[in-house]
Design a protein around this motif. Structure first.
Motif, PDB file in Angstrom:
ATOM      1  N   UNK A   1     -17.330   2.558  90.731  1.00  0.00           N
ATOM      2  CA  UNK A   1     -18.727   2.120  90.662  1.00  0.00           C
ATOM      3  C   UNK A   1     -18.842   0.670  91.148  1.00  0.00           C
ATOM      4  N   UNK A   2     -17.995  -0.184  90.543  1.00  0.00           N
ATOM      5  CA  UNK A   2     -18.050  -1.596  90.915  1.00  0.00           C
ATOM      6  C   UNK A   2     -17.450  -1.846  92.293  1.00  0.00           C
ATOM      7  N   UNK A   3     -16.359  -1.124  92.624  1.00  0.00           N
ATOM      8  CA  UNK A   3     -15.734  -1.298  93.938  1.00  0.00           C
ATOM      9  C   UNK A   3     -16.686  -0.887  95.054  1.00  0.00           C
ATOM     10  N   UNK A   4     -17.402   0.216  94.834  1.00  0.00           N
ATOM     11  CA  UNK A   4     -18.366   0.662  95.842  1.00  0.00           C
ATOM     12  C   UNK A   4     -19.453  -0.384  96.038  1.00  0.00           C
ATOM     13  N   UNK A   5     -19.866  -1.018  94.930  1.00  0.00           N
ATOM     14  CA  UNK A   5     -20.844  -2.112  95.038  1.00  0.00           C
ATOM     15  C   UNK A   5     -20.317  -3.218  95.947  1.00  0.00           C
ATOM     16  N   UNK A   6     -19.062  -3.645  95.689  1.00  0.00           N
ATOM     17  CA  UNK A   6     -18.482  -4.755  96.447  1.00  0.00           C
ATOM     18  C   UNK A   6     -18.289  -4.386  97.911  1.00  0.00           C
ATOM     19  N   UNK A   7     -17.794  -3.161  98.160  1.00  0.00           N
ATOM     20  CA  UNK A   7     -17.545  -2.732  99.542  1.00  0.00           C
ATOM     21  C   UNK A   7     -18.842  -2.642 100.334  1.00  0.00           C
ATOM     22  N   UNK A   8     -19.856  -1.998  99.744  1.00  0.00           N
ATOM     23  CA  UNK A   8     -21.117  -1.796 100.466  1.00  0.00           C
ATOM     24  C   UNK A   8     -21.791  -3.126 100.781  1.00  0.00           C
ATOM     25  N   UNK A   9     -21.865  -4.029  99.783  1.00  0.00           N
ATOM     26  CA  UNK A   9     -22.518  -5.310 100.066  1.00  0.00           C
ATOM     27  C   UNK A   9     -21.666  -6.169 101.000  1.00  0.00           C
ATOM     28  N   UNK A  10     -20.334  -6.044 100.911  1.00  0.00           N
ATOM     29  CA  UNK A  10     -19.464  -6.807 101.798  1.00  0.00           C
ATOM     30  C   UNK A  10     -19.620  -6.396 103.242  1.00  0.00           C
ATOM     31  N   UNK A  11     -19.771  -5.095 103.476  1.00  0.00           N
ATOM     32  CA  UNK A  11     -19.879  -4.582 104.840  1.00  0.00           C
ATOM     33  C   UNK A  11     -21.296  -4.687 105.402  1.00  0.00           C
ATOM     34  N   UNK A  12     -22.309  -4.537 104.547  1.00  0.00           N
ATOM     35  CA  UNK A  12     -23.680  -4.435 105.047  1.00  0.00           C
ATOM     36  C   UNK A  12     -24.597  -5.582 104.633  1.00  0.00           C
ATOM     37  N   UNK A  13     -24.127  -6.465 103.704  1.00  0.00           N
ATOM     38  CA  UNK A  13     -24.975  -7.584 103.288  1.00  0.00           C
ATOM     39  C   UNK A  13     -24.279  -8.929 103.425  1.00  0.00           C
ATOM     40  N   UNK A  14     -22.938  -8.944 103.654  1.00  0.00           N
ATOM     41  CA  UNK A  14     -22.234 -10.194 103.906  1.00  0.00           C
ATOM     42  C   UNK A  14     -21.319 -10.634 102.773  1.00  0.00           C
ATOM     43  N   UNK A  15     -20.473 -11.632 103.088  1.00  0.00           N
ATOM     44  CA  UNK A  15     -19.473 -12.115 102.135  1.00  0.00           C
ATOM     45  C   UNK A  15     -20.092 -12.798 100.924  1.00  0.00           C
ATOM     46  N   UNK A  16     -21.227 -13.451 101.108  1.00  0.00           N
ATOM     47  CA  UNK A  16     -21.886 -14.092  99.971  1.00  0.00           C
ATOM     48  C   UNK A  16     -22.284 -13.073  98.914  1.00  0.00           C
ATOM     49  N   UNK A  17     -22.846 -11.970  99.352  1.00  0.00           N
ATOM     50  CA  UNK A  17     -23.248 -10.912  98.424  1.00  0.00           C
ATOM     51  C   UNK A  17     -22.025 -10.291  97.759  1.00  0.00           C
ATOM     52  N   UNK A  18     -20.960 -10.101  98.540  1.00  0.00           N
ATOM     53  CA  UNK A  18     -19.738  -9.537  97.988  1.00  0.00           C
ATOM     54  C   UNK A  18     -19.158 -10.458  96.910  1.00  0.00           C
ATOM     55  N   UNK A  19     -19.104 -11.749  97.219  1.00  0.00           N
ATOM     56  CA  UNK A  19     -18.593 -12.717  96.250  1.00  0.00           C
ATOM     57  C   UNK A  19     -19.458 -12.773  95.006  1.00  0.00           C
ATOM     58  N   UNK A  20     -20.780 -12.637  95.179  1.00  0.00           N
ATOM     59  CA  UNK A  20     -21.698 -12.673  94.036  1.00  0.00           C
ATOM     60  C   UNK A  20     -21.446 -11.513  93.090  1.00  0.00           C
ATOM     61  N   UNK A  21     -21.270 -10.312  93.650  1.00  0.00           N
ATOM     62  CA  UNK A  21     -21.003  -9.137  92.821  1.00  0.00           C
ATOM     63  C   UNK A  21     -19.632  -9.253  92.154  1.00  0.00           C
ATOM     64  N   UNK A  22     -18.617  -9.643  92.930  1.00  0.00           N
ATOM     65  CA  UNK A  22     -17.265  -9.754  92.388  1.00  0.00           C
ATOM     66  C   UNK A  22     -17.129 -10.817  91.324  1.00  0.00           C
ATOM     67  N   UNK A  23     -17.881 -11.885  91.460  1.00  0.00           N
ATOM     68  CA  UNK A  23     -17.757 -12.991  90.505  1.00  0.00           C
ATOM     69  C   UNK A  23     -18.342 -12.659  89.137  1.00  0.00           C
ATOM     70  N   UNK A  24     -19.088 -11.559  89.042  1.00  0.00           N
ATOM     71  CA  UNK A  24     -19.680 -11.182  87.749  1.00  0.00           C
ATOM     72  C   UNK A  24     -18.735 -10.353  86.897  1.00  0.00           C
ATOM     73  N   UNK A  25     -17.635  -9.868  87.472  1.00  0.00           N
ATOM     74  CA  UNK A  25     -16.768  -8.924  86.766  1.00  0.00           C
ATOM     75  C   UNK A  25     -16.216  -9.502  85.465  1.00  0.00           C
ATOM     76  N   UNK A  26     -15.683 -10.727  85.532  1.00  0.00           N
ATOM     77  CA  UNK A  26     -15.107 -11.346  84.334  1.00  0.00           C
ATOM     78  C   UNK A  26     -16.161 -11.525  83.248  1.00  0.00           C
ATOM     79  N   UNK A  27     -17.376 -11.860  83.662  1.00  0.00           N
ATOM     80  CA  UNK A  27     -18.455 -12.081  82.693  1.00  0.00           C
ATOM     81  C   UNK A  27     -18.902 -10.765  82.060  1.00  0.00           C
ATOM     82  N   UNK A  28     -19.000  -9.712  82.873  1.00  0.00           N
ATOM     83  CA  UNK A  28     -19.352  -8.395  82.342  1.00  0.00           C
ATOM     84  C   UNK A  28     -18.316  -7.954  81.315  1.00  0.00           C
ATOM     85  N   UNK A  29     -17.038  -8.111  81.666  1.00  0.00           N
ATOM     86  CA  UNK A  29     -15.962  -7.713  80.754  1.00  0.00           C
ATOM     87  C   UNK A  29     -15.984  -8.517  79.463  1.00  0.00           C
ATOM     88  N   UNK A  30     -16.355  -9.788  79.572  1.00  0.00           N
ATOM     89  CA  UNK A  30     -16.402 -10.655  78.395  1.00  0.00           C
ATOM     90  C   UNK A  30     -17.316 -10.077  77.321  1.00  0.00           C
TER      91      UNK A  30
END
Length: 461
Positions: free
Chosen positions: A39-68
């Motif tokens: 679920x989360x990987x698909x989010x990162x892949x899709x935004x990385x390929x179709x919305x850019x590295x900034x969007x990919x980094x934004x989604x990926x950077x939330x993982x630690x906070x979600x887990x917290x």
């Protein structure tokens, strides 16, 4: 439905070959975990390929906070798994009914609390993590939508914990396959067609989580016998709550502190700029699949040990430990090194940037190749929780893994010549090693106590 077909869904973990049944039990959980992580990987892949590295980094950077914030409540589902496995092993049907109805209501309460916290506090929490300015707005949007789906996420996790405790690991897998397909399709629709960027992938994830939750609830409602769900009987039974909290709260608290230490790590990684953040996000997403595969045997250790303790078949427990550790070592070594050697093509799925890929390979080379240590550490914790010891492994993990990791960042990382992202990553294998050794010592103490307390069962079998 034929009675024998219903029985075939549930694996008796108290008799027969430990290794054979462990693999039969674990592989559907592994597939389920991989799908949930997709679920989360698909989010990162899709935004990385179709919305850019900034969007990919934004989604990926939330993982630690979600887990917290989710780990505390996911820890309570571990408590549900342990007490349900024990009650099932002891053939206590009335207790199982109380566990089912308490678990479902508790899941809804926990999910609602998380939704409120996530929507209200997302911007402040991301700012505290020093999220790069260009990714802050995107990360906030993703996080707020994601947290709205928390009631569904909790409902699935608690419901799946009940099913797995009685040996049913296939149906949670089927539910996630359905939800995973929906997630990918909506990801592509919302991002490519509707240009919704991170909001689109977050919404797709929430929809898919709702589907898996609904299917789990329908399964429990239609089930006959000890795990049947009747909405009119939803109630927080005091005895069940006490047992769940006794085992699950230390597990959840440990998860929170682990995530807190990971937030500190993420904040340190954020200091090196958006390229390193994006590479770190992509690599950690790949590592997530390794972790979830290893974590399967942690869950197996809990369920196998719990059922055998309930059935008072204590002499099977050493075999459970050996099989769990053998499986987790093979899984961690094979997948960890495969991820490193295949790092470039795997990271290319997430980003086309050579710099981002190079940054990701640095992380894989240190963390992925030593990940088996983490798996071994978790199995020791699972064995102790299955027996009923939850506070001891929590304390050891907090001091060994979390405390030392934060101390490492506060001391070694602050030395100018060691102020590198490599130093940040090295905190993982070092703390895993120390904590694993401490858990082994604790296990020896716990096992000797159990043998003395239940001496007659070791003699007669």
């Amino acid at each position: 439905m034929p009675k024998n077909h219903t029985k075939n869904r549930f694996i008796d973990l108290t008799s027969g070959s430990v290794l054979g049944k462990m693999l039969r039990f674990s592989l559907p959980i592994m597939a389920s975990g991989v799908l949930q992580l997709l679920f989360n990987a698909a989010d990162i892949i899709v935004v990385g390929q179709f919305a850019g590295d900034n969007s990919m980094g934004a989604v990926g950077s939330t993982t630690a906070l979600i887990n917290l914030f989710t780990n505390l409540f996911i820890g309570l589902s571990v408590g549900v798994n342990v007490i349900a496995a024990r009650s099932h092993g002891a053939n206590s049907k009335d207790d199982m009914q109380d566990i089912v109805h308490t678990s479902v209501l508790l899941a809804l309460i926990c999910g609602a609390a998380l939704a409120v916290i996530g929507v209200v506090l997302s911007p402040q929490m991301l700012e505290l993590m020093q999220t790069p300015e260009e990714q802050l707005s995107l990360a906030t949007t993703y996080l707020r939508i994601y947290f709205l789906g928390m009631p569904a996420t909790m409902l699935y996790n608690f419901g799946a914990a009940v099913l797995r405790a009685v040996g049913d690991t296939k149906r949670p897998l089927y539910f996630l396959i359905t939800a995973g397909i929906v997630n990918v399709l909506f990801n592509l629709l919302f991002v490519i067609v509707f240009r919704m960027d991170v909001a689109g992938v977050a919404l797709a994830t929430v929809i898919s989580e709702c589907i898996s939750a609904v299917l789990t609830v329908i399964c429990l409602v239609k089930e006959n016998g000890e795990i049947h769900l009747n909405f009119r009987k939803l109630k927080l039974h005091r005895i069940v709550m006490r047992a769940v909290v006794k085992v699950g709260l230390p597990a959840g608290f440990q998860g929170v502190i682990f995530s807190l230490s990971n937030v500190v790590i993420q904040s340190s990684v954020n200091l090196f700029g958006k390229t390193v953040v994006s590479g770190n996000s992509a690599a950690s997403s790949i590592e997530g699949f390794i972790y979830i595969a290893m974590n399967t045997f942690y869950q197996a250790a809990i369920s196998f040990t719990g059922q055998n303790v309930g059935a008072k078949k204590y002499r099977r427990i050493p075999r459970i430990l050996l099989c769990s550790q053998a499986c987790v070592i093979v899984t961690g070594v094979v997948l960890g090194w495969a991820a490193y050697f295949l790092g470039h093509p795997l990271l290319s799925i997430y980003s086309n940037s050579d710099d981002v890929i190079a940054a990701g390979i640095v992380r894989l080379g240190i963390i992925s190749t030593t990940y088996a240590l983490c798996g071994c550490m978790d199995v020791m914790v699972g064995m102790m929780r299955g027996i009923g010891y939850s506070i001891m492994p929590m304390i050891v993990s907090l001091i060994g893994a979390c405390g030392l990791r934060i101390l490492w960042i506060a001391t070694v990382f602050q030395i100018p010549q060691y102020h590198t992202v490599t130093t940040v990553y090295l905190s993982y294998p070092i703390t895993w090693t120390v904590t694993l050794l401490a858990h082994i010592v604790c296990w020896i103490i716990v096992w000797n106590k159990l043998k003395k307390k239940q001496k007659e069962y070791f003699v007669k079998e």
